[in-house]
Design a protein around this motif. Structure first.
Motif, short mmCIF file in Angstrom:
data_model
loop_
_atom_site.label_atom_id
_atom_site.label_comp_id
_atom_site.label_asym_id
_atom_site.label_seq_id
_atom_site.Cartn_x
_atom_site.Cartn_y
_atom_site.Cartn_z
N ALA A 1 105.39 23.98 -24.92
CA ALA A 1 104.72 23.07 -23.99
C ALA A 1 105.69 22.61 -22.91
O ALA A 1 105.33 22.54 -21.72
CB ALA A 1 104.16 21.87 -24.75
N ALA A 2 106.93 22.30 -23.28
CA ALA A 2 107.92 21.86 -22.29
C ALA A 2 108.25 22.97 -21.30
O ALA A 2 108.38 22.73 -20.09
CB ALA A 2 109.19 21.39 -23.00
N TRP A 3 108.37 24.22 -21.82
CA TRP A 3 108.60 25.35 -20.91
C TRP A 3 107.43 25.50 -19.94
O TRP A 3 107.63 25.81 -18.75
CB TRP A 3 108.80 26.64 -21.68
N ALA A 4 106.21 25.32 -20.43
CA ALA A 4 105.03 25.51 -19.59
C ALA A 4 104.90 24.41 -18.54
O ALA A 4 104.33 24.64 -17.46
CB ALA A 4 103.77 25.54 -20.47
N LEU B 1 108.05 9.85 -23.17
CA LEU B 1 107.89 10.84 -24.23
C LEU B 1 108.86 11.99 -24.07
O LEU B 1 109.52 12.41 -25.04
CB LEU B 1 106.44 11.36 -24.23
N ILE B 2 108.99 12.50 -22.85
CA ILE B 2 109.85 13.68 -22.66
C ILE B 2 111.32 13.31 -22.81
O ILE B 2 112.13 14.12 -23.27
CB ILE B 2 109.55 14.35 -21.30
N ALA C 1 114.26 23.47 -23.26
CA ALA C 1 113.00 23.34 -22.51
C ALA C 1 112.85 21.96 -21.90
O ALA C 1 112.43 21.81 -20.74
CB ALA C 1 111.82 23.65 -23.43
N VAL C 2 113.22 20.92 -22.66
CA VAL C 2 113.10 19.55 -22.16
C VAL C 2 114.10 19.30 -21.03
O VAL C 2 113.78 18.65 -20.03
CB VAL C 2 113.30 18.55 -23.32
#
Length: 699
Positions: free
Chosen positions: A509-512, A536-537, A551-552
């Motif tokens: 999800a983070a990559w996307a 959240l991130i 990713a983050v």
């Protein structure tokens, strides 16, 4: 039936054959398991709808055959040799496929007697006992009981018998018993696997030649059917034994340790040889065993490719047997993890056959077949541009979107329908791989493929969510597709996946999200519109998973391009959290972390905070890496940090100058420029210090 019973009663006066007491079998062989093994949960590998003894006893009126079977079992216990044989013949006359007949034998103590008969020297007693055990061991309770009383060891002994008829029955019975977890362990520990492998070594040259002639003479549509019928009628007993052994090895290969034993026993080359036959009844267990073993990459892939396995698997996709098609597709799915296998599938025309299978409306109701075929397509498309291009020519994307719509209409029961979940996971995975070309992204965008993809975010399957995130992330690279995703609330739903318990889902999800932030108009406002999204991130920087962290960090690097968002994440402690990660030695994380640090330095106060948090010195060590992406992002980060004089001092003390001088000669212009700028700032500070010292000494 009464005639047999009267004969049994008349024969009771004569001496009985010498039988081993069942108590010795149960105690002696059943006690061979260690305490650690007994503590292991013993489960059947298949959930089968069989009635247990308690449920059967609760029924008001049992079938008459139940009592008749129990009566015959009593004669079997007390009769002499003649009565025993008559009783065995009588039992075989019943429909032993019925669970009440199977349980009647077990309830009357017939399993112990049947096991004892396997240790006698009488061929007919052994034959009759095995014929009954072969039929009744399909019941899970009977499988368990026979295993615990030591029946498997007796079966393994029969595998060395001179009678091929007994060997055949023993292999078929072992195939049933090996669906029980403990039974698989018992077979391995008592040397049953090498014996089963030896039974595979048969001469099949006659069948291969006949099958080739038959296939040439028959039409393409009916060749496999005719071949299978002829071969089934003409199979010799040794080939039938090999078929039974293949069934047993298929059940045993559910265990990883058993796969290794099959390898050491030389089973894979023998199985590969049997694949040359064109007989469905043999191919199903053989390919079933091979596709199970294909999960062990260390040895299976090399052997299968050297034996021409891919070509045989592709040929067998022509068969009329849905089960054989499914097994072949499943084997291709396992083997296509390697790029060489993906190339061979295309070379032998497998891509066209796979697409034809999912395009056939008659196959689409068979979820097991569709899951295997779509899985094979997904793996064949992974990282192979030539296969993706060929799939595009075959109009695969349109078929995948159609399958996606058909299977995503009702998602309420998805968690209770693993086959449907498997189809969706593989379909979306194939779509994600095919988005490597802009033409396929355009098809998804124009054929309304985004809506069902976004709808799947509300499901709970981790593997499915990973593929959905990847597919949407690839589509987000197209600004028109991204705008449609925003209208369908897809970006917000992707952001919500960061809360998922699975680290793989969080990472995907983070990559996307990164391409969504990069390509969105007014991306800063979009990110701030997600309530609690930035907090959240930032909280995910406390993860222990390297892929999640990379990713983050990449997402934060894109978020930080907006000054207002940078201020918000600074308040959430992003500087301290990024600094704690600086000592990593993983290049994939280093590259994204350095990029995040560089972008966070756009706010002047953050440069000093990074220096105070101890992030500067570890960054200098990044320049010793051989990864160009690490060099690119780190040189930019050091340039930004060098705008603070105390950071320049730290860099100089940690030996950054030789690294920067080396990177000025890099082939990458961004690395050259950033390294030169950083070196310039350090030199400016040094000159200023020299000037100050000179003036101080002069005064």
């Amino acid at each position: 039936m009464m005639k047999h019973a009267l004969a049994a009663q008349a024969a009771m006066r004569f001496s009985r054959p010498k039988l081993i007491q069942s108590s010795r079998i149960a105690a002696g062989r059943g006690g061979s398991f260690s305490a650690a093994e007994d503590s292991t949960t013993d489960e059947d590998s298949e959930d089968e709808p069989f009635t247990d003894l308690k449920t059967l006893a609760a029924q008001a009126d049992l079938p008459n055959d139940f009592w008749q079977v129990q009566k015959v079992v009593r004669y079997l216990k007390i009769g002499n040799q003649t009565a025993t044989i008559i009783s065995l013949c009588n039992l075989v006359d019943f429909d032993l496929t019925k669970d009440y007949c199977q349980l009647a034998i077990m309830d009357a103590g017939g399993l112990e007697v049947l096991a004892n008969l396997l240790e006698t020297d009488d061929f007919k007693c052994k034959l009759g006992s095995l014929r009954i055990l072969r039929l009744i061991t399909v019941h899970p309770s009977i499988r368990r009981s026979v295993t615990l009383m030591g029946g498997i060891e007796l079966m393994i002994g029969i595998l060395s018998d001179s009678s091929q008829e007994l060997q055949l029955l023993a292999t078929e019975t072992l195939a049933n018993l090996a669906k029980f977890k403990r039974a698989r362990r018992v077979v391995r520990k008592h040397g049953g696997i090498p014996k089963l492998v030896d039974l595979l070594d048969v001469d099949i040259s006659k069948y291969v030649e006949e099958n080739e002639d038959t296939r040439k003479a028959a039409s393409e549509d009916n060749a496999n059917v005719a071949t299978a019928k002829v071969a089934d009628l003409d199979l010799t007993l040794d080939v039938q034994v090999a078929r039974g052994a293949a069934h047993a090895l298929w059940a045993l290969s559910k265990s990883k340790r058993n796969k290794n034993v099959i390898k050491r026993a030389g089973g894979l080359p023998l199985l590969a040889k049997l694949v040359k036959m064109r007989n469905t009844s043999i191919l199903i267990p053989v390919i079933g065993t091979l596709q199970e073993c294909a999960s062990e990459k260390t040895y299976c892939v090399a052997i299968m490719q050297s034996e021409g396995m891919i070509a045989d698997l592709v040929k067998n996709l022509h068969t009329d047997s849905h089960k054989l098609k499914m097994l072949c597709a499943s084997a291709i799915f396992r083997l296509a993890e390697e790029d060489d296998s993906r190339h061979l599938v295309r070379l032998h025309g497998g891509l066209e056959l796979l697409v034809d299978l999912i395009a056939d409306p008659d196959n689409q109701s068979n979820k097991e077949l569709m899951a295997a075929v779509t899985g094979a397509i997904w793996k064949c498309a992974t990282g192979n541009d030539e296969n993706v291009q060929r799939f595009q020519e075959l109009e695969l994307m349109q078929l995948l979107i159609s399958l996606l719509r058909d299977n995503s209409d009702a998602l309420d029961d998805l968690q209770f329908n693993p086959q449907k979940m498997g189809v969706l996971t593989n379909v979306v995975g194939a779509m994600a791989e095919c988005t490597a070309t802009q033409a396929n992204i355009d098809i998804i965008k124009n054929e309304d493929g985004l809506a069902p993809l976004i709808k799947l975010i509300n499901t709970d399957g981790p593997e499915l969510l990973v593929n959905v995130s990847r597919a949407l992330g690839e589509c987000a690279g197209d600004k028109e597709a991204l705008e449609k995703m925003r209208k369908l609330d897809g970006v917000r739903l992707l952001w919500s996946l960061l809360k998922h318990s699975s680290e793989k889902v969080q990472a995907s999800a983070a990559w996307a999200l990164s391409p969504c932030i990069q390509n969105a108009a007014n991306s800063g406002d979009m990110v701030r519109s997600f309530v609690g999204g930035l907090e959240l991130i930032c909280s995910l920087l406390a993860s222990t998973d390297t892929d999640v962290l990379a990713a983050v960090c990449y997402a934060i690097a894109n978020i930080a391009r907006d000054k207002e968002n940078l201020a918000v994440i600074t308040d959430h402690g992003v500087i301290e959290k990024l600094s704690k990660l600086a000592n990593t030695e993983v290049d994939s994380l280093r590259a994204k972390l350095a990029e995040a640090i560089a972008n966070c330095c756009d706010w002047a106060g953050n440069r000093a905070m990074f220096g105070q948090a101890g992030a500067v010195a570890p960054l200098v060590n990044y320049l010793a890496s051989s990864d160009l992406d690490v060099h690119r992002s780190t040189s930019v980060a050091l340039y930004q940090l060098s705008k603070d004089p105390w950071n320049c001092v730290t860099m100089h003390q940690n030996g950054v100058v030789p690294h920067l001088l080396r990177l000025i000669g890099s082939e990458d212009e961004d690395v050259q420029e950033a390294s030169a700028d950083c070196l310039q700032n350090i030199r400016k500070l040094a000159l200023a210090c020299e000037k100050f010292r000179y003036q101080h000494m002069k005064s």
